[in-house]
Design a protein around this motif. Structure first.
Motif, PDB file in Angstrom:
ATOM      1  N   THR A 133       0.820  -1.214   0.000  1.00 59.09           N
ATOM      2  CA  THR A 133       0.000   0.000   0.000  1.00 59.09           C
ATOM      3  C   THR A 133       0.855   1.267   0.000  1.00 59.09           C
ATOM      4  OG1 THR A 133      -0.133  -0.014   2.431  1.00 59.09           O
ATOM      5  CG2 THR A 133      -1.853  -1.184   1.218  1.00 59.09           C
ATOM      6  N   VAL A 136       1.102   2.998  -3.410  1.00 59.68           N
ATOM      7  CA  VAL A 136      -0.061   3.690  -3.970  1.00 59.68           C
ATOM      8  C   VAL A 136       0.043   5.175  -3.620  1.00 59.68           C
ATOM      9  CG1 VAL A 136      -2.575   3.824  -4.027  1.00 59.68           C
ATOM     10  CG2 VAL A 136      -1.435   1.610  -3.685  1.00 59.68           C
ATOM     11  N   PRO A 138      -0.962   8.902  -2.680  1.00 62.56           N
ATOM     12  CA  PRO A 138      -2.169   9.391  -1.983  1.00 62.56           C
ATOM     13  C   PRO A 138      -3.144  10.089  -2.917  1.00 62.56           C
ATOM     14  CG  PRO A 138      -0.242  10.737  -1.458  1.00 62.56           C
ATOM     15  CD  PRO A 138       0.261   9.534  -2.187  1.00 62.56           C
ATOM     16  N   VAL A 140      -4.152   8.965  -5.670  1.00 60.85           N
ATOM     17  CA  VAL A 140      -5.027   7.937  -6.247  1.00 60.85           C
ATOM     18  C   VAL A 140      -6.208   7.652  -5.329  1.00 60.85           C
ATOM     19  CG1 VAL A 140      -5.122   5.519  -6.984  1.00 60.85           C
ATOM     20  CG2 VAL A 140      -3.130   6.925  -7.556  1.00 60.85           C
ATOM     21  N   THR A 141      -5.978   7.650  -4.022  1.00 62.73           N
ATOM     22  CA  THR A 141      -7.043   7.316  -3.070  1.00 62.73           C
ATOM     23  C   THR A 141      -7.823   8.543  -2.597  1.00 62.73           C
ATOM     24  OG1 THR A 141      -5.461   7.499  -1.231  1.00 62.73           O
ATOM     25  CG2 THR A 141      -5.742   5.332  -2.247  1.00 62.73           C
ATOM     26  N   PRO A 144     -11.667   8.428  -4.113  1.00 63.20           N
ATOM     27  CA  PRO A 144     -12.510   7.432  -3.430  1.00 63.20           C
ATOM     28  C   PRO A 144     -12.761   7.756  -1.963  1.00 63.20           C
ATOM     29  CG  PRO A 144     -10.869   6.346  -4.783  1.00 63.20           C
ATOM     30  CD  PRO A 144     -10.510   7.798  -4.763  1.00 63.20           C
ATOM     31  N   ASN A 145     -11.752   8.255  -1.273  1.00 62.11           N
ATOM     32  CA  ASN A 145     -11.949   8.638   0.123  1.00 62.11           C
ATOM     33  C   ASN A 145     -12.930   9.794   0.254  1.00 62.11           C
ATOM     34  OD1 ASN A 145     -10.236   6.705   1.216  1.00 62.11           O
ATOM     35  ND2 ASN A 145      -8.457   8.048   1.180  1.00 62.11           N
ATOM     36  N   THR A 148     -16.426   8.472  -0.167  1.00 60.97           N
ATOM     37  CA  THR A 148     -16.853   7.762   1.040  1.00 60.97           C
ATOM     38  C   THR A 148     -17.195   8.729   2.168  1.00 60.97           C
ATOM     39  OG1 THR A 148     -15.438   5.898   0.429  1.00 60.97           O
ATOM     40  CG2 THR A 148     -16.199   6.008   2.710  1.00 60.97           C
ATOM     41  N   PRO A 164      -9.760   9.319   7.266  1.00 63.34           N
ATOM     42  CA  PRO A 164      -9.006   8.544   6.264  1.00 63.34           C
ATOM     43  C   PRO A 164      -7.570   8.235   6.665  1.00 63.34           C
ATOM     44  CG  PRO A 164     -10.191  10.356   5.233  1.00 63.34           C
ATOM     45  CD  PRO A 164     -10.241  10.591   6.701  1.00 63.34           C
ATOM     46  N   TRP A 230      -5.797  16.804   1.004  1.00 61.06           N
ATOM     47  CA  TRP A 230      -7.035  16.325   1.595  1.00 61.06           C
ATOM     48  C   TRP A 230      -7.847  17.445   2.243  1.00 61.06           C
ATOM     49  CZ3 TRP A 230     -10.350  12.730   0.947  1.00 61.06           C
ATOM     50  CH2 TRP A 230     -11.295  12.445   1.926  1.00 61.06           C
TER      51      TRP A 230
END
Length: 296
Positions: A133, A136, A138, A140-141, A144-145, A148, A164, A230
């Protein structure tokens, strides 16, 4: 003849030592030169930022070689504090970073102990997945985060800023590597004293891993406090803006060139909490870094 033969080795040994002294002196000089260059390179941006913050705004872009400003003024600090509303931003940044750190320690310490000392089927494979992980990005996620968090109704909240990041694979890896350096006899003695796994972890492993915990705590706080992407997605209200967002707001208030003295002053202000954390934890920081990575 025997006495003469026996007297030769000490002379040769002394000559060898004399020959090594210049080499050692040269090696020490080279190391000192590299260290001086590295320290200067690391400190130069901060020195220039301090010069810019204390100097007149119109001279911020001046290419003068002098590290001292032509005149000293603290007006930029007061202006940055008020314009960016740095007081609430600092409180939010510290609170969010500490909450993230607490959750990461609560999840990473037991996970690291399990990967280090609790035998179970598929442990190596699962540990490899955790390490994977880290590959990957950040970015990229992030989407999706965000989807959610929005679906849970936590967007534009401090909980949404924290959730997250409740665990981190790098923290698990570093703590696991440090825990593998604990002698097995220590854990066996704890079991013979009647301590179960939770009490062994709390009373034996955690105190022994204090340097590593301090190290990952500093890194976690720095990453969380300086996070920009974020909060940019989640924190829509100025009330929950983090320090990077508040500082970025100084550049979007005008279409003209920003006040670089104000920006430099704001950057110095928001760097104070991270500097304080580093000063408090520096005693254990070096021990934690040198101890990690020595496991099997």
């Amino acid at each position: 003849m025997t006495g003469a033969a026996e007297s030769v080795p000490p002379v040769a040994s002394g000559g060898a030592r004399a020959g090594l002294r210049p080499a050692r002196a040269l090696s020490g000089t080279v190391r000192f030169a590299f260290l001086a260059v590295g320290v200067t390179t690391a400190l130069l941006p901060f020195v220039w930022m301090l010069r810019t913050a204390l100097g007149p705004p119109q001279n911020a872009l001046g290419m003068s070689a002098s590290p001292l400003p032509s005149s000293v003024s603290f007006q930029a600090f007061e202006s940055a504090w008020r314009a960016a509303d740095l007081g609430p931003a600092l409180l939010t940044g510290v609170a969010v970073s500490l909450a993230i750190l607490a959750l990461q320690l609560l999840t990473a310490i037991p996970a690291a102990y399990a990967f280090a000392w609790v035998p179970f089927r598929g442990r190596s494979v699962l540990f490899g997945v955790v390490l994977a992980t880290l590959l990957v990005p950040p970015q990229v996620t992030a989407v999706p985060n965000y989807v959610t968090i929005s679906a849970l109704g936590l967007a534009d909240t401090r909980v949404g800023l924290v959730l997250p990041f409740m665990t981190h694979a790098a923290m698990i890896f570093l703590l696991r590597q440090y825990m593998t350096t604990i002698p097995a006899s220590v854990l066996e003695a704890a079991r013979m004293d009647g301590l179960g796994t939770p009490r062994t972890l709390r009373r034996v492993v955690v105190p022994l891993c204090a340097p590593a915990i301090a190290t990952v705590s500093v890194f976690s706080f720095l990453l969380s406090f300086n996070e920009y992407l974020w909060p940019l997605l989640v924190a829509r209200s100025p009330d929950i803006a983090t320090p990077p967002l508040a500082l970025a707001g100084l550049t979007s208030r005008s279409s003209a060139l920003p006040d670089f003295a104000q920006l430099a002053a704001g950057s110095l202000i928001i760097s104070l909490p991270t500097l304080l954390v580093f000063i408090v934890a520096q005693r254990r920081l070096a021990a934690g870094i040198s101890g990690t990575g020595q496991g099997d």
